[in-house]
Design a protein around this motif. Structure first.
Motif, PDB file in Angstrom:
ATOM      1  N   THR A  76      -5.286   6.849 -23.329  1.00  0.00           N
ATOM      2  CA  THR A  76      -6.086   5.742 -22.495  1.00  0.00           C
ATOM      3  C   THR A  76      -5.181   4.564 -22.716  1.00  0.00           C
ATOM      4  O   THR A  76      -5.422   3.665 -21.481  1.00  0.00           O
ATOM      5  N   GLY A  77      -3.847   5.252 -22.401  1.00  0.00           N
ATOM      6  CA  GLY A  77      -2.647   4.477 -22.460  1.00  0.00           C
ATOM      7  C   GLY A  77      -1.236   4.870 -22.342  1.00  0.00           C
ATOM      8  O   GLY A  77      -0.879   6.066 -22.713  1.00  0.00           O
ATOM      9  N   ALA A  90      -3.009  -0.435 -21.955  1.00  0.00           N
ATOM     10  CA  ALA A  90      -4.055   0.070 -21.411  1.00  0.00           C
ATOM     11  C   ALA A  90      -2.803   0.901 -19.255  1.00  0.00           C
ATOM     12  O   ALA A  90      -2.607   0.144 -19.406  1.00  0.00           O
ATOM     13  N   TRP A  91      -3.496   2.111 -19.418  1.00  0.00           N
ATOM     14  CA  TRP A  91      -2.682   2.159 -17.794  1.00  0.00           C
ATOM     15  C   TRP A  91      -3.129   1.494 -16.989  1.00  0.00           C
ATOM     16  O   TRP A  91      -2.223   0.715 -16.653  1.00  0.00           O
ATOM     17  N   GLY A 145      -4.011   4.579 -13.597  1.00  0.00           N
ATOM     18  CA  GLY A 145      -3.485   3.178 -13.519  1.00  0.00           C
ATOM     19  C   GLY A 145      -3.805   2.503 -12.365  1.00  0.00           C
ATOM     20  O   GLY A 145      -4.206   3.039 -11.244  1.00  0.00           O
TER      21      GLY A 145
END
Length: 151
Positions: A76-77, A90-91, A145
């Motif tokens: 998730t990141g 977050a990405w 991302g």
């Protein structure tokens, strides 16, 4: 850095392992030595002994804080743990992962226009490992991302 970097399996933790080992070893050794000195010196009163041990514990605490930095990437990141602060990203928030020659650690360019130092990847003691870690984090940011290509 145009070579294709394989993506590490997630979750992955990047940290300056050699630096961490040195800091924790020196901190523990100093704590043991100062405590032993406090107990062996017969001329010291109880208050002075306590102050020796307190100073040793304070020194160990500072070195433990300096050994905290890490970067943890998961699905998730990214969680960036620096000396006193932790930040979850977050990405999509990570635009670029930078480790330029002479930089003391990796910098993350963020979507809000700021830059976040990631002390968990630092080329001081283990330069090649830091470069590999920065490339791996960059590859993850690019694949997951909105990372900029050719960073």
């Amino acid at each position: 850095m145009s070579a294709e970097v394989p993506l590490p399996s997630l979750p992955v933790t990047f940290r300056p392992t050699r630096t961490r080992v040195v800091l924790l070893t020196v901190g523990t050794a100093m704590f043991v030595v100062l405590t032993a000195v406090a107990l062996m010196l017969e001329r010291l009163g109880p208050g002075e002994r306590v102050s020796f041990v307190f100073t040793a514990a304070l020194f160990l605490g500072v070195l433990t804080m300096l050994s905290r930095p890490k970067v943890v990437a998961d699905d998730t990141g990214v969680t960036v743990v620096n000396i006193t602060r932790t930040r979850r990203l977050a990405w999509a928030e990570i635009l670029r992962v930078n480790l330029r020659p002479g930089d003391p650690w990796v910098f993350l360019d963020l979507s809000d226009g700021t830059s976040l130092p990631a002390l968990g990847i630092q080329p001081g003691v283990a330069k090649q490992q830091a470069i590999r870690d920065a490339r791996a984090l960059r590859a993850l940011a690019d694949s997951r991302g909105t990372g900029a290509e050719g960073a």
